[in-house]
Motif scaffolding. Structure first.
Motif, PDB file in Angstrom:
ATOM      1  N   ILE A 199       0.934  -1.218  -0.091  1.00 13.74           N
ATOM      2  CA  ILE A 199       0.008  -0.111   0.039  1.00 13.74           C
ATOM      3  C   ILE A 199       0.965   1.353  -0.021  1.00 13.74           C
ATOM      4  CG2 ILE A 199      -1.687   1.151   1.369  1.00 13.74           C
ATOM      5  CD1 ILE A 199      -2.864  -1.375   2.363  1.00 13.74           C
ATOM      6  N   GLU A 200       0.622   2.085  -0.930  1.00 14.85           N
ATOM      7  CA  GLU A 200       1.366   3.329  -0.972  1.00 14.85           C
ATOM      8  C   GLU A 200       0.823   4.425  -0.058  1.00 14.85           C
ATOM      9  OE1 GLU A 200       2.336   6.890  -4.314  1.00 14.85           O
ATOM     10  OE2 GLU A 200       1.918   5.026  -4.884  1.00 14.85           O
ATOM     11  N   CYS A 201       1.847   5.185   0.760  1.00 13.01           N
ATOM     12  CA  CYS A 201       1.363   5.813   1.634  1.00 13.01           C
ATOM     13  C   CYS A 201       2.112   7.298   1.564  1.00 13.01           C
ATOM     14  CB  CYS A 201       1.452   5.291   3.026  1.00 13.01           C
ATOM     15  SG  CYS A 201       0.756   3.803   3.562  1.00 13.01           S
ATOM     16  N   SER A 202       1.621   8.293   1.949  1.00  7.44           N
ATOM     17  CA  SER A 202       2.441   9.600   1.889  1.00  7.44           C
ATOM     18  C   SER A 202       2.365  10.281   3.258  1.00  7.44           C
ATOM     19  CB  SER A 202       1.782  10.596   0.962  1.00  7.44           C
ATOM     20  OG  SER A 202       0.521  10.743   1.171  1.00  7.44           O
ATOM     21  N   ARG A 203       1.776   9.656   4.166  1.00  8.30           N
ATOM     22  CA  ARG A 203       1.718  10.182   5.567  1.00  8.30           C
ATOM     23  C   ARG A 203       2.001   9.057   6.741  1.00  8.30           C
ATOM     24  NH1 ARG A 203      -3.284  12.257   4.595  1.00  8.30           N
ATOM     25  NH2 ARG A 203      -4.012  11.189   6.496  1.00  8.30           N
ATOM     26  N   ALA A 204       2.752   9.279   7.860  1.00 12.07           N
ATOM     27  CA  ALA A 204       3.020   8.408   8.926  1.00 12.07           C
ATOM     28  C   ALA A 204       1.813   7.668   9.316  1.00 12.07           C
ATOM     29  CB  ALA A 204       3.769   8.868   9.992  1.00 12.07           C
ATOM     30  N   ASP A 205       0.770   8.407   9.486  1.00 13.32           N
ATOM     31  CA  ASP A 205      -0.386   7.901  10.161  1.00 13.32           C
ATOM     32  C   ASP A 205      -1.128   6.687   9.153  1.00 13.32           C
ATOM     33  OD1 ASP A 205      -1.137  10.140   8.533  1.00 13.32           O
ATOM     34  OD2 ASP A 205      -3.083  10.335   9.273  1.00 13.32           O
ATOM     35  N   GLU A 206      -0.998   7.167   7.693  1.00  7.49           N
ATOM     36  CA  GLU A 206      -1.535   6.227   6.739  1.00  7.49           C
ATOM     37  C   GLU A 206      -0.651   4.977   6.825  1.00  7.49           C
ATOM     38  OE1 GLU A 206      -2.763   9.462   3.156  1.00  7.49           O
ATOM     39  OE2 GLU A 206      -0.932   8.263   3.069  1.00  7.49           O
ATOM     40  N   ALA A 207       0.710   5.161   7.023  1.00  5.20           N
ATOM     41  CA  ALA A 207       1.602   3.582   6.858  1.00  5.20           C
ATOM     42  C   ALA A 207       1.022   3.060   8.237  1.00  5.20           C
ATOM     43  CB  ALA A 207       2.999   4.187   7.292  1.00  5.20           C
ATOM     44  N   LEU A 208       0.903   3.634   9.581  1.00  2.00           N
ATOM     45  CA  LEU A 208       0.260   2.716  10.711  1.00  2.00           C
ATOM     46  C   LEU A 208      -1.039   2.100  10.449  1.00  2.00           C
ATOM     47  CD1 LEU A 208       1.505   5.022  13.427  1.00  2.00           C
ATOM     48  CD2 LEU A 208       2.603   3.070  12.464  1.00  2.00           C
ATOM     49  N   GLU A 209      -2.025   2.810   9.774  1.00  2.00           N
ATOM     50  CA  GLU A 209      -3.265   2.373   9.505  1.00  2.00           C
ATOM     51  C   GLU A 209      -3.262   1.216   8.146  1.00  2.00           C
ATOM     52  OE1 GLU A 209      -7.666   3.951   7.290  1.00  2.00           O
ATOM     53  OE2 GLU A 209      -5.997   5.253   7.891  1.00  2.00           O
ATOM     54  N   ALA A 210      -2.249   1.184   7.323  1.00  2.00           N
ATOM     55  CA  ALA A 210      -2.074   0.220   6.344  1.00  2.00           C
ATOM     56  C   ALA A 210      -1.471  -1.079   6.863  1.00  2.00           C
ATOM     57  CB  ALA A 210      -1.219   0.569   5.453  1.00  2.00           C
ATOM     58  N   ALA A 211      -0.694  -1.007   7.856  1.00  3.15           N
ATOM     59  CA  ALA A 211      -0.046  -2.031   8.938  1.00  3.15           C
ATOM     60  C   ALA A 211      -1.205  -2.569   9.596  1.00  3.15           C
ATOM     61  CB  ALA A 211       0.954  -1.528   9.820  1.00  3.15           C
ATOM     62  N   GLY A 212      -2.047  -1.920  10.247  1.00  2.00           N
ATOM     63  CA  GLY A 212      -3.155  -2.386  10.790  1.00  2.00           C
ATOM     64  C   GLY A 212      -4.119  -2.969  10.389  1.00  2.00           C
ATOM     65  N   ALA A 213      -4.146  -2.676   8.829  1.00  5.02           N
ATOM     66  CA  ALA A 213      -5.280  -3.373   7.871  1.00  5.02           C
ATOM     67  C   ALA A 213      -4.723  -4.428   7.441  1.00  5.02           C
ATOM     68  CB  ALA A 213      -5.537  -2.296   7.010  1.00  5.02           C
ATOM     69  N   GLY A 214      -3.492  -5.039   7.786  1.00  5.58           N
ATOM     70  CA  GLY A 214      -2.825  -6.216   7.102  1.00  5.58           C
ATOM     71  C   GLY A 214      -1.914  -6.077   6.080  1.00  5.58           C
ATOM     72  N   ALA A 215      -1.507  -4.825   5.534  1.00 11.21           N
ATOM     73  CA  ALA A 215      -0.629  -4.796   4.570  1.00 11.21           C
ATOM     74  C   ALA A 215       0.850  -5.346   4.571  1.00 11.21           C
ATOM     75  CB  ALA A 215      -0.450  -3.234   4.279  1.00 11.21           C
ATOM     76  N   ASP A 216       1.193  -6.202   3.880  1.00 12.86           N
ATOM     77  CA  ASP A 216       2.290  -7.045   3.728  1.00 12.86           C
ATOM     78  C   ASP A 216       3.469  -6.082   3.247  1.00 12.86           C
ATOM     79  OD1 ASP A 216       1.236  -9.404   4.466  1.00 12.86           O
ATOM     80  OD2 ASP A 216       1.045  -9.840   2.355  1.00 12.86           O
ATOM     81  N   ILE A 217       3.346  -4.908   2.411  1.00 11.96           N
ATOM     82  CA  ILE A 217       4.264  -4.090   1.890  1.00 11.96           C
ATOM     83  C   ILE A 217       3.572  -2.606   2.263  1.00 11.96           C
ATOM     84  CG2 ILE A 217       5.850  -3.307   0.152  1.00 11.96           C
ATOM     85  CD1 ILE A 217       5.474  -6.292  -1.017  1.00 11.96           C
ATOM     86  N   ILE A 218       4.335  -1.766   2.745  1.00 15.45           N
ATOM     87  CA  ILE A 218       4.184  -0.452   2.940  1.00 15.45           C
ATOM     88  C   ILE A 218       5.173   0.372   1.957  1.00 15.45           C
ATOM     89  CG2 ILE A 218       3.994   1.676   4.394  1.00 15.45           C
ATOM     90  CD1 ILE A 218       3.126  -0.311   6.474  1.00 15.45           C
ATOM     91  N   LEU A 219       4.547   1.071   1.119  1.00 17.64           N
ATOM     92  CA  LEU A 219       5.588   1.917   0.212  1.00 17.64           C
ATOM     93  C   LEU A 219       5.353   3.441   0.724  1.00 17.64           C
ATOM     94  CD1 LEU A 219       6.649   1.658  -3.318  1.00 17.64           C
ATOM     95  CD2 LEU A 219       5.150   3.697  -2.875  1.00 17.64           C
ATOM     96  N   VAL A 220       6.581   4.022   1.235  1.00 14.58           N
ATOM     97  CA  VAL A 220       6.388   5.300   1.831  1.00 14.58           C
ATOM     98  C   VAL A 220       6.901   6.123   0.702  1.00 14.58           C
ATOM     99  CG1 VAL A 220       7.322   6.705   3.489  1.00 14.58           C
ATOM    100  CG2 VAL A 220       6.895   4.284   4.115  1.00 14.58           C
ATOM    101  N   ASP A 221       5.913   7.333   0.258  1.00 18.13           N
ATOM    102  CA  ASP A 221       6.181   7.960  -0.724  1.00 18.13           C
ATOM    103  C   ASP A 221       6.346   9.657  -0.385  1.00 18.13           C
ATOM    104  OD1 ASP A 221       6.740   8.587  -3.505  1.00 18.13           O
ATOM    105  OD2 ASP A 221       4.534   8.739  -3.941  1.00 18.13           O
ATOM    106  N   LYS A 222       7.344  10.106  -0.857  1.00 21.41           N
ATOM    107  CA  LYS A 222       7.535  11.481  -0.776  1.00 21.41           C
ATOM    108  C   LYS A 222       7.638  11.871   0.731  1.00 21.41           C
ATOM    109  CE  LYS A 222       5.928  12.269  -5.397  1.00 21.41           C
ATOM    110  NZ  LYS A 222       4.658  12.337  -5.978  1.00 21.41           N
ATOM    111  N   LEU A 223       8.368  11.166   1.530  1.00 23.89           N
ATOM    112  CA  LEU A 223       8.595  11.562   2.987  1.00 23.89           C
ATOM    113  C   LEU A 223      10.134  11.752   3.058  1.00 23.89           C
ATOM    114  CD1 LEU A 223       6.370   9.203   4.864  1.00 23.89           C
ATOM    115  CD2 LEU A 223       5.921  11.499   4.462  1.00 23.89           C
TER     116      LEU A 223
END
Length: 89
Positions: A1-25
């Motif tokens: 899941i592509e995330c552009s904010r830290a809270d999005e990354a944590l939400e993605a991890a909580g939703a079960g994402a295997d891969i978090i793509l941190v973009d433009k941070l």
């Protein structure tokens, strides 16, 4: 899941994402996100964090570390020039 904010990354991890793509941070945000996902989801040892956007050859060392599993660099294809060649067999 592509995330552009830290809270999005944590939400993605909580939703079960295997891969978090941190973009433009900034490079400083990646370790903070990794610490947050490790602390919030310690059972998810296979969670992979990728960084992209903003990393170019000159800034690459700032993005590297144990908090990042993969770095994607668009500059490798966006800035490259075309090469015209042929192969005859």
């Amino acid at each position: 899941i592509e995330c552009s904010r830290a809270d999005e990354a944590l939400e993605a991890a909580g939703a079960g994402a295997d891969i978090i793509l941190v973009d433009k941070l900034s490079p400083q945000m990646s370790p903070k996100i990794r610490r947050g996902t490790n602390k919030g989801f310690p059972h998810r040892s296979y969670l992979q964090q990728r960084s992209m956007g903003g990393s170019v050859l000159g800034t690459l060392p700032h993005f590297l570390g144990p908090h990042i599993d993969v770095v994607s660099m668009g500059c490798l294809i966006h800035s490259s020039s075309a090469l015209d060649f042929a192969l005859q067999v």
